[in-house]
Design a protein around this motif. Structure first.
Motif, PDB file in Angstrom:
ATOM      1  N   TRP A 166     -64.386 -69.059  27.956  1.00 49.05           N
ATOM      2  CA  TRP A 166     -65.965 -68.733  28.227  1.00 49.05           C
ATOM      3  C   TRP A 166     -66.200 -67.858  29.439  1.00 49.05           C
ATOM      4  CZ3 TRP A 166     -68.020 -69.627  23.536  1.00 49.05           C
ATOM      5  CH2 TRP A 166     -67.576 -70.587  22.642  1.00 49.05           C
ATOM      6  N   LYS A 167     -65.467 -68.097  30.440  1.00 44.80           N
ATOM      7  CA  LYS A 167     -65.918 -67.596  31.811  1.00 44.80           C
ATOM      8  C   LYS A 167     -65.225 -66.107  31.565  1.00 44.80           C
ATOM      9  CE  LYS A 167     -63.426 -68.676  35.203  1.00 44.80           C
ATOM     10  NZ  LYS A 167     -62.876 -69.354  36.217  1.00 44.80           N
ATOM     11  N   ARG A 168     -64.011 -65.959  31.078  1.00 43.30           N
ATOM     12  CA  ARG A 168     -63.374 -64.799  31.193  1.00 43.30           C
ATOM     13  C   ARG A 168     -64.304 -63.657  29.848  1.00 43.30           C
ATOM     14  NH1 ARG A 168     -57.164 -63.238  29.779  1.00 43.30           N
ATOM     15  NH2 ARG A 168     -57.358 -60.914  30.146  1.00 43.30           N
ATOM     16  N   TRP A 169     -64.613 -64.196  28.926  1.00 41.64           N
ATOM     17  CA  TRP A 169     -65.540 -63.727  28.211  1.00 41.64           C
ATOM     18  C   TRP A 169     -66.888 -63.325  28.631  1.00 41.64           C
ATOM     19  CZ3 TRP A 169     -69.596 -65.656  24.311  1.00 41.64           C
ATOM     20  CH2 TRP A 169     -69.984 -64.746  23.502  1.00 41.64           C
ATOM     21  N   LEU A 170     -67.477 -63.790  29.516  1.00 41.50           N
ATOM     22  CA  LEU A 170     -68.619 -63.386  29.992  1.00 41.50           C
ATOM     23  C   LEU A 170     -68.461 -62.374  30.986  1.00 41.50           C
ATOM     24  CD1 LEU A 170     -70.371 -66.647  30.594  1.00 41.50           C
ATOM     25  CD2 LEU A 170     -71.114 -65.095  28.831  1.00 41.50           C
ATOM     26  N   THR A 171     -67.214 -62.043  31.528  1.00 39.81           N
ATOM     27  CA  THR A 171     -67.043 -61.161  32.533  1.00 39.81           C
ATOM     28  C   THR A 171     -66.358 -60.084  31.976  1.00 39.81           C
ATOM     29  OG1 THR A 171     -64.641 -61.992  33.001  1.00 39.81           O
ATOM     30  CG2 THR A 171     -66.578 -62.667  34.479  1.00 39.81           C
ATOM     31  N   LEU A 172     -66.064 -60.026  30.717  1.00 42.28           N
ATOM     32  CA  LEU A 172     -65.414 -58.776  29.755  1.00 42.28           C
ATOM     33  C   LEU A 172     -66.778 -57.986  29.318  1.00 42.28           C
ATOM     34  CD1 LEU A 172     -62.936 -60.471  27.619  1.00 42.28           C
ATOM     35  CD2 LEU A 172     -62.239 -58.982  29.479  1.00 42.28           C
ATOM     36  N   LEU A 173     -66.298 -56.610  29.258  1.00 48.36           N
ATOM     37  CA  LEU A 173     -67.346 -55.701  29.018  1.00 48.36           C
ATOM     38  C   LEU A 173     -67.677 -55.912  27.528  1.00 48.36           C
ATOM     39  CD1 LEU A 173     -68.867 -53.014  29.646  1.00 48.36           C
ATOM     40  CD2 LEU A 173     -66.861 -51.503  28.773  1.00 48.36           C
ATOM     41  N   PRO A 174     -69.015 -56.236  27.247  1.00 49.02           N
ATOM     42  CA  PRO A 174     -69.369 -56.537  25.691  1.00 49.02           C
ATOM     43  C   PRO A 174     -69.663 -55.054  24.889  1.00 49.02           C
ATOM     44  CG  PRO A 174     -71.121 -56.828  27.317  1.00 49.02           C
ATOM     45  CD  PRO A 174     -69.842 -56.360  28.038  1.00 49.02           C
ATOM     46  N   PRO A 175     -69.417 -54.994  23.728  1.00 45.86           N
ATOM     47  CA  PRO A 175     -68.721 -56.148  22.792  1.00 45.86           C
ATOM     48  C   PRO A 175     -67.305 -56.090  23.124  1.00 45.86           C
ATOM     49  CG  PRO A 175     -69.289 -54.257  21.674  1.00 45.86           C
ATOM     50  CD  PRO A 175     -69.801 -54.133  22.657  1.00 45.86           C
TER      51      PRO A 175
END
Length: 835
Positions: free
Chosen positions: A147-156
């Protein structure tokens, strides 16, 4: 002994206590009650069950829609819906069979790890179905830290690989908890807790772009209110105080209308109503863990591509780009921050956009011409952490033996279209790229251009003012007109030099673009330098004029797609008033290469600075390194991920073993502490306070321990009635129960068993007897209760005893009524009423 005592006639074939506590004949197929429904029949949902399943599926689905803006592709929908279906199945089975919470958690964990591979992650599978240790490791790591890594990845984020563990887990837990709580508890408010929490989490973990305002706002509220109304109607009698169904419908409609009216009146004054586009999410509050200042800026090393130079890259192939239209540019890096020493890339752009880790696919954010290119890096050619890109990248896929190392740590700033791979390009890499291509830099600057304003620098650049005044004395057209005049003056009045050879007179022109170097550059009779000095100076002039500017280093491939050292250039970009960036090509401000400094100019410069004087030595961070050979000074940023399953990584195995041992020791310590606290509590209750209260607590503690073992002791009845259930749990085995669920009478207890009825009778005698009672009597009752408790435990399995020791509920036992009393009015509020 009275005839009503269940120990009056002891049976010689009495079964063990463990069988009785496990449910007796209900667990034995040969002695099952023929009238009782089978397990499969019980698992078939009735009408109420189907209604709850439908509402739960709709609510969780609407809540999961919030993840739409965080993923790219439809794979996440499959993973989320697969998890939702299986979660609903587990929740229904757990509620129907009355599983304990721990049992349901273990089943969910098994489903998550066993089916997460083929239904979500789909990596490292055996025959495409069976999960491997690597699959389990990916699911475990991403389920906790993902979850932490997903929040720091460029969305989408590209919905492929281990990242799909997140929607898979969200759907699984959302379905199981929503339906499980609804089927186990009759509380209407409790039904809304899980879907509302899931909706809030999906919005908070989403992006600044709403996923579906109408669906997640009105749709979710309508479905949730409808479900709550159905469940409330299900729990009510057809008539209550003379109010029928019509009255309820009218009341509900009036309440809904009042809620809509109140919402309409309150909406204009709610927080954020003044700016509908404002949306604050968790993602915007996080700072990605990457500092690009640790990477050396490519601009100070510009001379390695010039001639003459020890790198010998001027005529050598440094890149090969296939599929790029003629005239299109390749971008090495966008340098938007000047600190007085070097133009470098800022951690965040002027608009606050950070470098974010991306996957192979990147969402489009602007217009342009779509292109598909392939970039090859030859051995001995381009090297460094800055990834050459074209236009606005929408897909980057690496090939070769280092493909995983490069793809696992690919960072991109969408505001500057600059990509970084900390592992670095070493030569021999190939990658494919899809991009939206902007127009090529103009060879001639337009006369009018609506540029943005408000730029400023923290560095003192007063040394430019004299030159700016001289170059722009006759300029017209505001800030852009003055910048255009400066560019024209640089090209017409300046000269070009790369510093010459080590022993030539041109070596007095040193590399670099620090304030000291540019002060000498603009202070000379005629400008003398290459793209590095001219681009750095023009960008500072733009900032001095109030125009947001930045330097870009890149190359223009030849017609065959080959990029040689002589094709590498630096140019300037200025921000327009619409937020876009206009490229100012190097042809518009850099003099021609054949326009070298004159001999008189060289002698003058030599007299000012001395021939072949090297720049002063100093200690600088990697982002401000000067000179062409930065590879020897740059920080080693290649971080190879270690395989946790590699047996050679003995240190990692020891850490894992120590972690497991620590968890086991903590669990054992918890069980020991809880068991000691419960024993201490029982002794204190039996030895302190008034004698009747001591006796009452002896019985309450025995009942609490019996419930922890697994005996279903009813509440709100007398001690004698509770004692009958305790003795029946010990005595009954292999015998059917009566239709009303009460234990059969007259069943004998095994030999040597202290009957609970004896303890209950003694407690009643002390509590309801005359006087204050005899303290020694409570000691005897405590000893009898302890023997009865040990009898209950001795007949159970090892796991049941361990679970009883870890159960903290006996520590929370309070006064329990022994008779049926009217229910208080405040207890009628359905908060946690269980079915």
């Amino acid at each position: 002994m009275s005839a009503a005592d269940p120990t009056s006639n002891r049976a010689t074939d009495a079964p063990g206590l463990a069988d009785a506590l496990r449910g007796g004949p209900a667990r034995r197929r040969t002695r099952r009650d023929p009238d009782a429904p089978s397990v499969l029949a019980r698992l078939v949902p009735d009408r109420d069950g189907l209604v709850d399943i439908g509402f739960a599926a709709a609510l969780v689905s609407i809540a999961l829609v919030g993840m739409r803006t965080g993923f790219l592709g439809a794979e996440w929908v499959v993973a989320a819906w697969a998890g939702l279906v299986l979660g609903l199945l587990v929740g229904h089975v757990a509620a129907t069979l009355r599983w304990a919470a721990l049992t349901g958690f273990l089943v969910l964990a098994g489903v998550y790890f066993l089916l997460g591979g083929p239904l979500a992650v789909r990596d490292s599978l055996v025959a495409g179905v069976l999960p491997t240790p690597q699959t389990v490791a990916d699911l475990a790591v991403w389920g906790v830290e993902g979850w932490k890594r997903w929040l720091t990845l460029l969305p989408p984020v590209d919905a492929r690989g281990p990242v799909l563990a997140l929607p898979w887990l969200a759907g699984l837990l959302g379905g199981a908890l929503t339906l499980g709580l609804a089927r186990r508890w009759t509380s209407v408010p409790l039904t809304a807790v899980t879907p509302v929490a899931l909706l809030a989490a999906s919005i908070a973990f989403g992006t600044t772009r709403p996923a579906a305002l109408l669906v997640q706002g009105v749709g979710f509220a309508a479905v949730l209110v409808g479900w709550l109304v159905v469940r409330s109607h299900r729990l009510r009698a057809p008539l209550q105080n003379g109010a029928g169904r019509r009255a309820r419908l009218l009341t509900g409609a009036a309440l809904a209308g009042g809620a809509l009216l109140a919402g309409g009146l309150a909406t204009p004054v709610l927080p954020g109503a003044g700016d509908p586009a404002a949306r604050d999410v968790v993602r915007t509050r996080l700072v990605p863990p990457l500092e690009v200042s640790q990477f050396a800026s490519p601009l100070p090393g510009y001379r390695q591509y010039t001639e003459p130079n020890e790198a010998d890259l001027y005529e050598e192939e440094v890149l090969r780009v296939a599929g790029l239209p003629e005239g299109a540019m390749v971008r090495f890096a966008t340098l938007d921050r000047y600190d007085g020493l070097v133009w470098g890339a800022a951690d965040r752009s002027a608009d606050g956009v950070p470098f974010q880790q991306v996957g192979s696919r990147i969402a489009e954010s602007g217009p342009g011409t779509p292109v598909e290119v392939q970039v090859s890096v030859p051995d001995g050619g381009y090297s460094g952490t800055w990834l050459p890109t074209v236009g606005e990248p929408t897909r980057i896929e690496f090939d070769g033996p280092r493909a995983d190392d490069l793809a696992d740590a690919l960072w991109l700033n969408t505001a500057t279209d600059t990509a970084v791979v900390p592992a670095g390009l070493l030569g021999g890499e190939t990658y494919r790229m899809s991009a939206m291509l902007p127009p090529a830099p103009a060879e001639e600057l337009p006369e009018d251009l609506a540029v943005a304003g408000g730029a400023s620098l923290d560095v003192d650049t007063d040394f430019l003012d004299a030159r700016i005044d001289a170059w722009t004395a006759r300029a017209e057209g505001g800030a852009w007109g003055r910048l255009r005049a400066v560019a024209a003056a640089m090209r017409t009045e300046g000269t070009y030099t790369d510093g010459g050879t080590a022993g030539s007179v041109e070596s007095v022109y040193l590399p670099g673009h620090a304030v000291s170097r540019l002060t000498r550059f603009v202070g000379s009779t005629k400008l003398a330098g290459n793209d590095e000095q001219y681009a750095a100076t023009l960008a500072l002039v733009g900032q001095r004029l109030g125009i947001p500017t930045r330097v870009v280093m890149g190359a223009e491939p030849q017609a065959d797609g080959v990029v040689r050292g002589k094709d590498v250039h630096a140019w300037v970009e200025v921000q327009q008033d619409d937020g876009s960036w206009f490229p100012v090509g190097w042809e518009t401000f850099v003099p021609s290469r054949d326009k070298a400094p004159s001999e008189q100019q060289l002698r003058t410069e030599e007299q000012q600075v001395g021939a072949q004087v090297p720049p002063p030595a100093g200690v600088s961070p990697p982002s401000v390194l000067q000179g062409p050979d930065q590879a020897q000074n740059a920080t080693d940023v290649e971080r190879r991920e270690r395989n946790p399953l590699d047996p050679t990584q003995w240190a990692l195995w020891l850490q894992l073993l120590a972690g497991v041992v620590l968890l086991l020791l903590l669990a054992a310590a918890y069980v020991a502490v809880v068991r000691w606290l419960k024993a201490r509590r029982r002794r204190r209750h039996a030895s302190t306070g008034p004698v009747p209260a001591r006796a009452a607590w002896v019985w309450r503690d025995l009942v609490a321990e019996a419930r922890a073992v697994g005996v279903d002791v009813p509440r709100g009845v007398t001690r004698r009635e509770q004692a009958d259930h305790l003795d029946a749990a010990v005595a009954l085995a292999g015998r059917p129960r009566t239709p009303d669920g009460e234990a059969a009478r007259g069943v004998a207890l095994p030999d040597g068993v202290v009957p609970s009825a004896q303890v209950a009778a003694g407690v009643d005698a002390v509590v309801f007897g005359p006087g204050d009672g005899d303290p020694t009597r409570t000691t005897t009752l405590f000893d009898d209760a302890e023997r009865a408790r040990r009898t209950l435990r001795s007949g159970t399995g090892r796991w049941a005893r361990l679970r009883s020791d870890a159960d903290p509920r006996p520590l929370l036992a309070r006064t329990e009524r022994t008779g049926r009393r009217p229910r208080p009015a405040w207890r009628s509020v359905p908060v946690l009423r269980r079915t």
